[in-house]
Design an enzyme around this catalytic site. Structure first.
Site, mmCIF file in Angstrom:
data_model
loop_
_atom_site.group_PDB
_atom_site.id
_atom_site.type_symbol
_atom_site.label_atom_id
_atom_site.label_comp_id
_atom_site.label_asym_id
_atom_site.label_seq_id
_atom_site.Cartn_x
_atom_site.Cartn_y
_atom_site.Cartn_z
ATOM 1 N N GLU A 249 48.159 38.078 29.453
ATOM 2 C CA GLU A 249 48.824 38.631 31.085
ATOM 3 C C GLU A 249 50.299 39.016 31.103
ATOM 4 O O GLU A 249 50.726 40.266 31.033
ATOM 5 C CB GLU A 249 48.802 37.693 32.458
ATOM 6 N N HIS A 270 32.597 22.245 14.265
ATOM 7 C CA HIS A 270 31.445 21.985 13.979
ATOM 8 C C HIS A 270 30.641 23.674 14.551
ATOM 9 O O HIS A 270 29.759 23.578 14.746
ATOM 10 C CB HIS A 270 30.000 21.016 14.736
ATOM 11 N N LYS A 376 40.131 45.262 39.843
ATOM 12 C CA LYS A 376 40.409 44.820 41.704
ATOM 13 C C LYS A 376 39.430 45.676 43.060
ATOM 14 O O LYS A 376 39.097 45.858 44.038
ATOM 15 C CB LYS A 376 41.121 44.595 42.404
HETATM 16 O O1 PA5 Z 1 50.100 35.536 37.196
HETATM 17 C C1 PA5 Z 1 49.152 35.742 38.486
HETATM 18 O O2 PA5 Z 1 50.500 36.645 38.835
HETATM 19 C C2 PA5 Z 1 48.163 36.232 38.057
HETATM 20 O O3 PA5 Z 1 47.672 35.129 37.014
HETATM 21 C C3 PA5 Z 1 47.982 35.081 40.090
HETATM 22 O O4 PA5 Z 1 47.932 33.899 39.268
HETATM 23 C C4 PA5 Z 1 46.657 35.127 40.055
HETATM 24 O O5 PA5 Z 1 45.925 36.966 40.565
HETATM 25 C C5 PA5 Z 1 46.653 34.858 41.733
HETATM 26 O O6 PA5 Z 1 47.026 35.772 42.333
HETATM 27 P P1 PA5 Z 1 47.997 34.766 44.038
HETATM 28 O O7 PA5 Z 1 48.584 34.049 43.743
HETATM 29 O O8 PA5 Z 1 48.740 36.397 45.215
HETATM 30 O O9 PA5 Z 1 46.465 34.824 44.653
#
Ligand code: PA5
Length: 386
Positions: A249, A270, A376
């Protein structure tokens, strides 16, 4: 101390402008390790007193770090920590409910935004169960970890749930050392003071993390497409999942970045071991190695290995694999001296620096994730929510 070495010579990078960009970034709250929220130890003690199980509900950065460390660090706690809301699978949800059974429980719902579908749905399911079991006392068993605004913050205030803040300037995947990770870890028996001290001490000398970022960026510039994090302990599986989220990310945007993947050896020797030895060479491998400790599992009846500790054989397999794979693709080794909370704290900070610096070096913002919005909004439309 974390050690880092590579099988290739890596050109130096001038990190000064990228470190300046990090210092100026709005989302750099994780760079200074803060002490735990003063309420956190009390909350952990209440949960341990009142619950056989803590159900942690969250996804992505709101779950992976705690899960990774609970698996990786040797610890003991009478309260079991289980995680829910990590998918939309009804089968998995049923399994989690069955795993909880009739045991006494509390919920720690974690979401920075307060608007994550998986988290909200799982909370709905487990809160119904909490309410059926405890009636009006259910509210005393909910601990919400969230930002200072948003739907979850509002719910927590309206229902007088215990609340821990996720700082505005720390994004999900950089949040394990805030209340997001610290409450489940404290309940699970991890020494969070040691963990934070390990990270803080590592912050004093980040040179090896910069070497790791330089290695990755050099290979990216050479046309490498993927990086595989290889471990020799299945208990590190979720640490690799956490690492994948952090790097994926942080730098997977603008058509750039290395696809982060993971390998658990010797199992994967393996299966994917074939690909790594002889397949497409445009992927490199980073070994996460932890100094072996004696296992007290001694081999008796396997000819030639009588009396040997299984840990010695696992360590030999690691050396054999590094030697084999280094002949065909670039290799890096991240070496941790032990499985203590302090060493894992250092490892987390090492990865935070390496991921953010890699992204800055590619001209990217490490702290946003615009790509995840596309699915989303499709889902919202399909469900008639938008
Ligand atoms: O790194 C990030 O910001 C995302 O992966 C969030 O952790 C994930 O989408 C969960 O979001 P939230 O904590 O708002 O529920």
């Amino acid at each position: 101390m974390i050690d880092f070495k590579t099988s290739i010579t890596v050109p130096k990078i001038d990190w000064a402008p990228h470190l300046a960009a990090l210092s100026a970034a709005q989302m750099n709250g994780w760079t200074t390790i803060q002490p735990p929220d003063p309420r956190l130890e009390d909350y952990a003690a209440q949960i341990k007193k009142n619950a056989e199980v803590l159900v942690v509900i969250g996804i992505g950065g709101s779950f992976l770090g705690a899960k990774a460390l609970l698996d990786a660090i040797p610890r003991a706690s009478k309260t079991e920590v289980i995680f829910a809301g990590t998918s939309l699978s009804p089968l998995e949800m049923s399994q989690k409910l069955a795993e909880l059974g009739d045991r006494d429980f509390c919920i720690n719902v974690i979401s920075k935004s307060g608007g994550t579908l998986e988290t909200n749905l799982a909370f709905d399911v487990f809160y119904q169960k909490l309410h059926q079991k405890y009636g009006t006392d259910a509210s005393q068993r909910v601990y919400a970890t969230t930002g200072r605004s948003g739907a979850l913050f509002q719910l927590a205030s309206d229902n007088h749930w215990s609340w821990l803040e996720i700082p505005d300037n720390v994004g999900g995947r950089y949040s394990v050392l805030t209340s997001v990770g610290l409450l489940p870890l404290a309940v699970g028996g991890v020494n969070i003071t040691e963990l934070l001290n390990g990270a803080k001490n590592y912050a004093a000398d980040i040179s090896k993390a910069l070497d790791y970022a330089a290695f990755r960026i050099h290979l990216h510039s050479q046309g490498y497409l993927a990086e595989a994090l290889a471990t020799f302990e299945p208990e590190l599986h979720f640490l690799a999942e956490w690492w994948k989220q952090l790097f994926g990310e942080s730098e997977g945007k603008n058509h750039l970045g290395l696809l982060p993947t993971s390998l658990t050896y010797s199992t994967d020797l393996h299966s994917l071991g074939q690909f790594i030895q002889e397949g497409n060479p445009k992927a490199f491998e980073t070994f996460l190695e932890i100094a072996p400790t004696a296992s007290n599992i001694k081999i008796q009846g396997v000819k030639g290995l009588e009396g040997k500790d299984l840990a010695t054989v696992n360590a030999a397999a690691l050396r054999a694999t590094v030697a084999a794979h280094a002949t065909v693709r670039p290799i890096a080794e991240i070496q941790l001296p032990s499985r203590t909370a302090a060493d894992f704290g250092a490892f987390l900070y090492f990865c935070f620096i390496a991921a953010s610096m890699s992204a800055f070096a590619l001209g990217l913002n490490p702290f946003n994730q615009p790509g995840v919005e596309v699915y989303k909004s499709n889902l919202q439309k399909l469900l008639g929510l938008a």
